[in-house]
Design a protein around this motif. Structure first.
Motif, PDB file in Angstrom:
ATOM      1  N   MET A   1      -5.342   3.822 -12.551  1.00  0.00           N
ATOM      2  CA  MET A   1      -4.154   3.910 -11.760  1.00  0.00           C
ATOM      3  C   MET A   1      -2.928   3.600 -12.617  1.00  0.00           C
ATOM      4  O   MET A   1      -1.879   4.192 -12.391  1.00  0.00           O
ATOM      5  N   LEU A   2      -3.075   2.681 -13.553  1.00  0.00           N
ATOM      6  CA  LEU A   2      -1.920   2.294 -14.361  1.00  0.00           C
ATOM      7  C   LEU A   2      -1.411   3.451 -15.213  1.00  0.00           C
ATOM      8  O   LEU A   2      -0.232   3.519 -15.522  1.00  0.00           O
ATOM      9  N   THR A   3      -2.299   4.376 -15.571  1.00  0.00           N
ATOM     10  CA  THR A   3      -1.848   5.528 -16.347  1.00  0.00           C
ATOM     11  C   THR A   3      -1.201   6.585 -15.472  1.00  0.00           C
ATOM     12  O   THR A   3      -0.504   7.448 -15.966  1.00  0.00           O
ATOM     13  N   ARG A   4      -1.446   6.533 -14.188  1.00  0.00           N
ATOM     14  CA  ARG A   4      -0.872   7.508 -13.256  1.00  0.00           C
ATOM     15  C   ARG A   4       0.430   7.021 -12.634  1.00  0.00           C
ATOM     16  O   ARG A   4       1.278   7.808 -12.281  1.00  0.00           O
ATOM     17  N   VAL A   5       0.556   5.726 -12.431  1.00  0.00           N
ATOM     18  CA  VAL A   5       1.745   5.158 -11.788  1.00  0.00           C
ATOM     19  C   VAL A   5       2.558   4.461 -12.879  1.00  0.00           C
ATOM     20  O   VAL A   5       2.210   3.380 -13.325  1.00  0.00           O
ATOM     21  N   LYS A   6       3.623   5.108 -13.311  1.00  0.00           N
ATOM     22  CA  LYS A   6       4.428   4.597 -14.432  1.00  0.00           C
ATOM     23  C   LYS A   6       5.496   3.617 -13.965  1.00  0.00           C
ATOM     24  O   LYS A   6       5.983   3.698 -12.844  1.00  0.00           O
ATOM     25  N   GLY A   7       5.859   2.694 -14.845  1.00  0.00           N
ATOM     26  CA  GLY A   7       6.975   1.791 -14.608  1.00  0.00           C
ATOM     27  C   GLY A   7       6.744   0.743 -13.544  1.00  0.00           C
ATOM     28  O   GLY A   7       7.695   0.262 -12.927  1.00  0.00           O
ATOM     29  N   THR A  24      -4.445  -0.742   0.230  1.00  0.00           N
ATOM     30  CA  THR A  24      -5.431  -1.147  -0.781  1.00  0.00           C
ATOM     31  C   THR A  24      -5.330  -0.252  -2.002  1.00  0.00           C
ATOM     32  O   THR A  24      -4.771   0.852  -1.953  1.00  0.00           O
ATOM     33  N   PHE A  25      -5.896  -0.734  -3.101  1.00  0.00           N
ATOM     34  CA  PHE A  25      -5.928   0.073  -4.326  1.00  0.00           C
ATOM     35  C   PHE A  25      -6.848   1.279  -4.147  1.00  0.00           C
ATOM     36  O   PHE A  25      -6.618   2.336  -4.742  1.00  0.00           O
ATOM     37  N   LYS A  26      -7.849   1.129  -3.328  1.00  0.00           N
ATOM     38  CA  LYS A  26      -8.744   2.249  -3.044  1.00  0.00           C
ATOM     39  C   LYS A  26      -7.979   3.385  -2.371  1.00  0.00           C
ATOM     40  O   LYS A  26      -8.159   4.563  -2.707  1.00  0.00           O
ATOM     41  N   TYR A  30      -7.367   7.332  -3.550  1.00  0.00           N
ATOM     42  CA  TYR A  30      -7.507   8.526  -2.711  1.00  0.00           C
ATOM     43  C   TYR A  30      -6.218   9.350  -2.735  1.00  0.00           C
ATOM     44  O   TYR A  30      -6.253  10.576  -2.877  1.00  0.00           O
ATOM     45  N   ALA A  31      -5.076   8.685  -2.619  1.00  0.00           N
ATOM     46  CA  ALA A  31      -3.786   9.382  -2.593  1.00  0.00           C
ATOM     47  C   ALA A  31      -3.513  10.097  -3.909  1.00  0.00           C
ATOM     48  O   ALA A  31      -2.909  11.169  -3.931  1.00  0.00           O
ATOM     49  N   LEU A  32      -3.964   9.510  -5.011  1.00  0.00           N
ATOM     50  CA  LEU A  32      -3.764  10.124  -6.321  1.00  0.00           C
ATOM     51  C   LEU A  32      -4.826  11.168  -6.650  1.00  0.00           C
ATOM     52  O   LEU A  32      -4.744  11.845  -7.668  1.00  0.00           O
ATOM     53  N   GLY A  33      -5.834  11.272  -5.821  1.00  0.00           N
ATOM     54  CA  GLY A  33      -6.909  12.230  -6.083  1.00  0.00           C
ATOM     55  C   GLY A  33      -7.920  11.724  -7.088  1.00  0.00           C
ATOM     56  O   GLY A  33      -8.688  12.505  -7.645  1.00  0.00           O
ATOM     57  N   LEU A  34      -7.933  10.429  -7.327  1.00  0.00           N
ATOM     58  CA  LEU A  34      -8.885   9.854  -8.272  1.00  0.00           C
ATOM     59  C   LEU A  34     -10.253   9.629  -7.636  1.00  0.00           C
ATOM     60  O   LEU A  34     -11.260   9.548  -8.331  1.00  0.00           O
ATOM     61  N   LEU A  35     -10.283   9.534  -6.325  1.00  0.00           N
ATOM     62  CA  LEU A  35     -11.530   9.366  -5.575  1.00  0.00           C
ATOM     63  C   LEU A  35     -11.605  10.422  -4.492  1.00  0.00           C
ATOM     64  O   LEU A  35     -10.593  10.856  -3.961  1.00  0.00           O
TER      65      LEU A  35
END
Length: 125
Positions: A1-7, A24-26, A30-35
């Motif tokens: 997530m840290l590489t997707r959400v900058k700053g 939640t981080f989960k 889901y929102a980022l499409g990582l899961l």
């Protein structure tokens, strides 16, 4: 997530995607499409099953009929156990045929059309 959400400077920043604070981080994943959640897989299974899905009442009736048949081979019945519900009488007398008819309950025209489409796409190999 840290590489997707900058700053980001806080955990709340990490959980905020496009101005939406996720609980939640989960949920962020889901929102980022990582899961992926299982919904699309469940929908796919249900779609492929077509009309062969049984509702809870039908499953209950089939299970009770099977139990009744087992009990009858041993000289007993569900009637011997008063709080137990009894299966549908028609289903009980026709148990094997009912299960077979459930399995054979499919759209023949749709299968013929699908066969024609798929057969036409075959190659010589």
């Amino acid at each position: 997530m840290l590489t997707r959400v900058k700053g980001t400077t806080s955990y709340e920043d990490i959980r905020t995607i496009n101005g939406v604070l996720h609980p939640t981080f989960k949920d962020v994943c889901y929102a980022l499409g990582l899961l992926d959640n299982d919904k699309k897989y469940i929908d796919g299974i249900e779609k492929r099953a077509g009309g062969l899905l049984l509702d809870d009442a039908r499953i209950k009736d089939i299970a009770l009929a099977k139990i009744e048949n087992i009990l009858r081979t041993n000289g007993r019945s569900l009637r011997d156990f008063p709080p137990m519900p009894l299966p549908n009488a028609a289903l009980l007398s026709n148990m094997e045929n009912a299960l077979l008819s459930e399995e054979l309950n499919y759209d023949k025209q749709a299968l013929i059309a699908q066969h024609s489409t798929l057969f036409g796409s075959l190659t010589q190999e």
